[in-house]
Motif scaffolding. Sequence first.
Motif, PDB file in Angstrom:
ATOM      1  N   ALA A 270       0.816  -1.218   0.000  1.00  0.00           N
ATOM      2  CA  ALA A 270       0.000   0.000   0.000  1.00  0.00           C
ATOM      3  C   ALA A 270       0.845   1.262   0.000  1.00  0.00           C
ATOM      4  CB  ALA A 270      -0.922  -0.011   1.218  1.00  0.00           C
ATOM      5  N   ASN A 271       2.065   1.224   0.526  1.00  0.00           N
ATOM      6  CA  ASN A 271       2.898   2.416   0.649  1.00  0.00           C
ATOM      7  C   ASN A 271       3.834   2.601  -0.539  1.00  0.00           C
ATOM      8  OD1 ASN A 271       3.527   4.713   2.151  1.00  0.00           O
ATOM      9  ND2 ASN A 271       5.340   3.745   3.052  1.00  0.00           N
ATOM     10  N   THR A 272       3.575   1.895  -1.638  1.00  0.00           N
ATOM     11  CA  THR A 272       4.416   2.003  -2.828  1.00  0.00           C
ATOM     12  C   THR A 272       3.998   3.208  -3.664  1.00  0.00           C
ATOM     13  OG1 THR A 272       4.680  -0.402  -2.869  1.00  0.00           O
ATOM     14  CG2 THR A 272       5.229   0.801  -4.882  1.00  0.00           C
ATOM     15  N   ALA A 273       4.975   3.999  -4.055  1.00  0.00           N
ATOM     16  CA  ALA A 273       4.698   5.203  -4.845  1.00  0.00           C
ATOM     17  C   ALA A 273       4.198   4.835  -6.236  1.00  0.00           C
ATOM     18  CB  ALA A 273       5.951   6.066  -4.935  1.00  0.00           C
ATOM     19  N   TYR A 274       3.529   5.779  -6.866  1.00  0.00           N
ATOM     20  CA  TYR A 274       3.008   5.567  -8.216  1.00  0.00           C
ATOM     21  C   TYR A 274       4.158   5.234  -9.170  1.00  0.00           C
ATOM     22  CZ  TYR A 274       0.749   6.449 -12.702  1.00  0.00           C
ATOM     23  OH  TYR A 274       0.262   6.322 -13.973  1.00  0.00           O
ATOM     24  N   GLY A 275       3.982   4.172  -9.966  1.00  0.00           N
ATOM     25  CA  GLY A 275       4.985   3.773 -10.942  1.00  0.00           C
ATOM     26  C   GLY A 275       6.114   2.940 -10.365  1.00  0.00           C
ATOM     27  N   SER A 276       6.099   2.647  -9.061  1.00  0.00           N
ATOM     28  CA  SER A 276       7.202   1.911  -8.438  1.00  0.00           C
ATOM     29  C   SER A 276       6.881   0.444  -8.180  1.00  0.00           C
ATOM     30  CB  SER A 276       7.586   2.575  -7.109  1.00  0.00           C
ATOM     31  OG  SER A 276       8.042   3.891  -7.331  1.00  0.00           O
ATOM     32  N   CYS A 277       5.707  -0.011  -8.564  1.00  0.00           N
ATOM     33  CA  CYS A 277       5.317  -1.393  -8.329  1.00  0.00           C
ATOM     34  C   CYS A 277       5.590  -2.223  -9.581  1.00  0.00           C
ATOM     35  CB  CYS A 277       3.830  -1.481  -7.957  1.00  0.00           C
ATOM     36  SG  CYS A 277       3.269  -3.149  -7.574  1.00  0.00           S
TER      37      CYS A 277
ATOM     38  N   TRP B 248      -0.678   3.289  -2.990  1.00  0.00           N
ATOM     39  CA  TRP B 248      -1.137   2.036  -3.592  1.00  0.00           C
ATOM     40  C   TRP B 248      -0.460   1.693  -4.916  1.00  0.00           C
ATOM     41  CZ3 TRP B 248      -3.942  -0.353   0.006  1.00  0.00           C
ATOM     42  CH2 TRP B 248      -4.636   0.426   0.949  1.00  0.00           C
ATOM     43  N   GLY B 249       0.602   2.412  -5.313  1.00  0.00           N
ATOM     44  CA  GLY B 249       1.284   2.140  -6.571  1.00  0.00           C
ATOM     45  C   GLY B 249       0.468   2.529  -7.794  1.00  0.00           C
ATOM     46  N   THR B 250      -0.595   3.342  -7.578  1.00  0.00           N
ATOM     47  CA  THR B 250      -1.475   3.748  -8.677  1.00  0.00           C
ATOM     48  C   THR B 250      -2.068   5.109  -8.330  1.00  0.00           C
ATOM     49  OG1 THR B 250      -3.342   3.043 -10.056  1.00  0.00           O
ATOM     50  CG2 THR B 250      -3.512   2.616  -7.699  1.00  0.00           C
ATOM     51  N   HIS B 251      -3.046   5.541  -9.110  1.00  0.00           N
ATOM     52  CA  HIS B 251      -3.724   6.801  -8.800  1.00  0.00           C
ATOM     53  C   HIS B 251      -5.015   6.607  -8.023  1.00  0.00           C
ATOM     54  CE1 HIS B 251      -1.616   9.129 -12.307  1.00  0.00           C
ATOM     55  NE2 HIS B 251      -0.956   9.231 -11.158  1.00  0.00           N
ATOM     56  N   VAL B 252      -5.824   5.571  -8.403  1.00  0.00           N
ATOM     57  CA  VAL B 252      -7.180   5.414  -7.883  1.00  0.00           C
ATOM     58  C   VAL B 252      -7.427   3.935  -7.564  1.00  0.00           C
ATOM     59  CG1 VAL B 252      -9.642   5.690  -8.415  1.00  0.00           C
ATOM     60  CG2 VAL B 252      -7.991   7.379  -9.260  1.00  0.00           C
ATOM     61  N   VAL B 253      -8.183   3.667  -6.474  1.00  0.00           N
ATOM     62  CA  VAL B 253      -8.578   2.288  -6.151  1.00  0.00           C
ATOM     63  C   VAL B 253     -10.093   2.169  -6.234  1.00  0.00           C
ATOM     64  CG1 VAL B 253      -6.568   1.827  -4.686  1.00  0.00           C
ATOM     65  CG2 VAL B 253      -8.657   2.762  -3.662  1.00  0.00           C
ATOM     66  N   VAL B 254     -10.582   0.945  -6.540  1.00  0.00           N
ATOM     67  CA  VAL B 254     -11.994   0.705  -6.829  1.00  0.00           C
ATOM     68  C   VAL B 254     -12.590  -0.198  -5.748  1.00  0.00           C
ATOM     69  CG1 VAL B 254     -13.643  -0.188  -8.522  1.00  0.00           C
ATOM     70  CG2 VAL B 254     -11.542   0.942  -9.279  1.00  0.00           C
TER      71      VAL B 254
ATOM     72  N   GLY C 196      -5.990   7.837  -4.361  1.00  0.00           N
ATOM     73  CA  GLY C 196      -5.051   7.574  -3.281  1.00  0.00           C
ATOM     74  C   GLY C 196      -4.319   8.846  -2.908  1.00  0.00           C
ATOM     75  N   SER C 197      -3.262   8.695  -2.090  1.00  0.00           N
ATOM     76  CA  SER C 197      -2.573   9.865  -1.551  1.00  0.00           C
ATOM     77  C   SER C 197      -1.841  10.684  -2.613  1.00  0.00           C
ATOM     78  CB  SER C 197      -1.567   9.428  -0.475  1.00  0.00           C
ATOM     79  OG  SER C 197      -0.582   8.567  -1.039  1.00  0.00           O
ATOM     80  N   GLU C 198      -1.559  10.112  -3.794  1.00  0.00           N
ATOM     81  CA  GLU C 198      -0.815  10.830  -4.826  1.00  0.00           C
ATOM     82  C   GLU C 198      -1.702  11.326  -5.969  1.00  0.00           C
ATOM     83  OE1 GLU C 198       2.428   8.379  -6.119  1.00  0.00           O
ATOM     84  OE2 GLU C 198       3.531   8.650  -4.244  1.00  0.00           O
ATOM     85  N   TYR C 199      -3.051  11.194  -5.805  1.00  0.00           N
ATOM     86  CA  TYR C 199      -3.938  11.647  -6.875  1.00  0.00           C
ATOM     87  C   TYR C 199      -5.297  11.988  -6.283  1.00  0.00           C
ATOM     88  CZ  TYR C 199      -6.397  11.749 -11.366  1.00  0.00           C
ATOM     89  OH  TYR C 199      -7.128  12.114 -12.462  1.00  0.00           O
ATOM     90  N   ALA C 200      -5.582  13.280  -6.098  1.00  0.00           N
ATOM     91  CA  ALA C 200      -6.876  13.728  -5.562  1.00  0.00           C
ATOM     92  C   ALA C 200      -7.270  12.874  -4.366  1.00  0.00           C
ATOM     93  CB  ALA C 200      -7.955  13.668  -6.646  1.00  0.00           C
ATOM     94  N   ALA C 201      -6.420  12.875  -3.352  1.00  0.00           N
ATOM     95  CA  ALA C 201      -6.574  11.981  -2.204  1.00  0.00           C
ATOM     96  C   ALA C 201      -7.978  12.043  -1.603  1.00  0.00           C
ATOM     97  CB  ALA C 201      -5.541  12.326  -1.129  1.00  0.00           C
ATOM     98  N   GLY C 202      -8.626  10.868  -1.540  1.00  0.00           N
ATOM     99  CA  GLY C 202      -9.936  10.749  -0.921  1.00  0.00           C
ATOM    100  C   GLY C 202     -11.080  11.286  -1.745  1.00  0.00           C
ATOM    101  N   GLN C 203     -10.851  11.712  -2.956  1.00  0.00           N
ATOM    102  CA  GLN C 203     -11.911  12.279  -3.788  1.00  0.00           C
ATOM    103  C   GLN C 203     -12.487  11.225  -4.731  1.00  0.00           C
ATOM    104  OE1 GLN C 203     -12.976  15.503  -3.244  1.00  0.00           O
ATOM    105  NE2 GLN C 203     -11.525  15.255  -1.531  1.00  0.00           N
ATOM    106  N   LEU C 204     -13.807  11.328  -4.986  1.00  0.00           N
ATOM    107  CA  LEU C 204     -14.445  10.412  -5.913  1.00  0.00           C
ATOM    108  C   LEU C 204     -13.948  10.675  -7.317  1.00  0.00           C
ATOM    109  CD1 LEU C 204     -16.594   8.236  -6.563  1.00  0.00           C
ATOM    110  CD2 LEU C 204     -18.261  10.095  -6.780  1.00  0.00           C
ATOM    111  N   PHE C 205     -13.416   9.638  -7.969  1.00  0.00           N
ATOM    112  CA  PHE C 205     -12.926   9.761  -9.340  1.00  0.00           C
ATOM    113  C   PHE C 205     -14.039   9.448 -10.340  1.00  0.00           C
ATOM    114  CE2 PHE C 205     -11.196   7.470 -13.068  1.00  0.00           C
ATOM    115  CZ  PHE C 205     -10.451   8.497 -13.651  1.00  0.00           C
ATOM    116  N   ALA C 206     -14.747   8.318 -10.108  1.00  0.00           N
ATOM    117  CA  ALA C 206     -15.817   7.922 -11.033  1.00  0.00           C
ATOM    118  C   ALA C 206     -16.594   6.765 -10.403  1.00  0.00           C
ATOM    119  CB  ALA C 206     -15.239   7.504 -12.382  1.00  0.00           C
TER     120      ALA C 206
END
Length: 342
Positions: A77-84, A119-125, A134-144
């Motif tokens: 869960a603590n992996t930065a975006y693009g690092s997984c 989470w190694g990504t931008h958004v989780v479903v 996630g924390s690196e992309y509009a943290a806690g905001q509804l994406f879709a």
Amino acid sequence: GSGTHADAYEVFVTTAHDGGGVRGNARTGTGGGATTTAEVHHHRSGGRELLSATYDSDTGLVTYDGHDYITMDECPANTAYGSCSAGTCQNTLLSMPDGYELAVYSQDVVDNVVANYPWGTHVVVFSDGSAYGGSEYAAGQLFAENKLLTSGSTYAVSVCSLKVLMRSIVSAAPTMSPAPTSAPSPVPTAVPTAVPTWSAEPTAVPIPAPTQVPIPAPTTVPIPAPTTVPIPAPTQVPSPNPTAVPTAVPSPLPSSLPSPNPTAIPTAVPSPRPSLPPSPNPTALPTTPAPTTVPTTTAPTFFPTLVELLYLDEEAVRAIETTVTAAVATTVGSSVATAVAT
């Protein structure tokens, strides 16, 4: 796992530790920065500051409210975006691991789990298809909405960069027993007793193959020392008044209908050919040790012959003497009767 700790949230407690993997086989990230054994975050709910989610760098799991959270590609869960190593998007169908289920949406989970880790990504479903940053992309905001793809027990996302969030299944608490059996029955009764007998001291080792249909009204006081090997074919209807002292060796050919009033003290060796209808009132003491196999008359004499007197004991002889003396005295006088009887 590894990966840079995001600066989008405040760490309350950190402990240095070398990274491990999710259940021993997580796909690890490659980002810089130290990992931590546990990161405990604060959050606010209804104006109250609460201790919330914890992160375990050995497994890459985030624990919150009794569940462990991680994405289905098992990227820490603590992996930065693009690092997984699994990439940033779960666009191929993956099977749900044993012991896990799709994460159920709640605002608490969004605020304390999703928004605090990259989470190694931008958004989780979530299981309802809603997707949150996630924390690196509009943290806690509804994406879709409606971003979950399902095929049987496999799941994927419909667009990138998204991943499916899953959580551990919490088992119901087992039934507690104050004194459980140390060695349970290997083959328990298929249909247990509706109202079992309660015992403060049950048997330590239960019967390996108990009776499938127990006795409806068992004895309240069991035999103190029952037979270790029960009779394979017991009598269906036992004798209502059994002999108090049975013979040492049972009869090889017992009568089909037992005597209603058996002899209190039976002979030591049973007759090899007993009469089929036994005598309704047998003599208390047999006359001879070896009686005749065929009786002399259909109506035997009440007193045995003089020859048979040789086999009688003293008490029987005295009884007969008294009877004979009384009978003779009525005809020839008492003095002669006494002599004759003797």
